[in-house]
Scaffold this motif. Structure first.
Motif, PDB file in Angstrom:
ATOM      1  N   GLN A   9       0.931  -1.212   0.088  1.00 14.57           N
ATOM      2  CA  GLN A   9      -0.016  -0.085  -0.069  1.00 14.57           C
ATOM      3  C   GLN A   9       0.917   1.104   0.020  1.00 14.57           C
ATOM      4  N   SER A  10       0.355   2.198  -0.461  1.00 11.87           N
ATOM      5  CA  SER A  10       0.999   3.590  -0.522  1.00 11.87           C
ATOM      6  C   SER A  10       1.116   4.177   1.049  1.00 11.87           C
ATOM      7  N   GLU A  12       0.224   7.231   1.664  1.00 10.22           N
ATOM      8  CA  GLU A  12      -0.899   7.820   1.600  1.00 10.22           C
ATOM      9  C   GLU A  12      -2.202   7.319   2.242  1.00 10.22           C
ATOM     10  N   SER A  13      -2.133   6.043   1.718  1.00 12.69           N
ATOM     11  CA  SER A  13      -3.154   4.971   2.246  1.00 12.69           C
ATOM     12  C   SER A  13      -3.054   4.420   3.636  1.00 12.69           C
TER      13      SER A  13
END
Length: 82
Positions: A9-10, A12-13
């Motif tokens: 996952q990024s 930001e996520s």
């Protein structure tokens, strides 16, 4: 089914998930405190002290939220160091 692997996952996520879990944990904690006080009051008024055994057992319900929160924080910190 959703992918629960944090490394895919990024950032930001992950931050979004961390903030959501923090809000859920705080809200659930407030509800638990209110229910603890009601159960404690009823147990003392009715002299039914067996109800007090429910209090420590219900703390286990917060455990999965706190574990996931810790995993997300660890992943965010490891990415910010690199």
């Amino acid at each position: 089914m959703k992918n629960n692997n944090l490394s895919d996952q990024s950032i930001e996520s992950l931050i979004k998930q961390r903030n959501l879990l923090k809000g859920v944990a705080i809200g659930f904690g407030i509800v638990l405190l209110l229910s603890f006080s009601v159960i404690l009051y009823v147990a003392v008024q009715k002299k039914n002290f067996g109800l007090i055994a429910v209090l420590p057992a219900s703390m286990i319900t917060l455990l999965p939220i706190l574990i996931r929160f810790g995993q997300i924080n660890t992943e965010i910190k490891s990415r910010q160091i690199n």
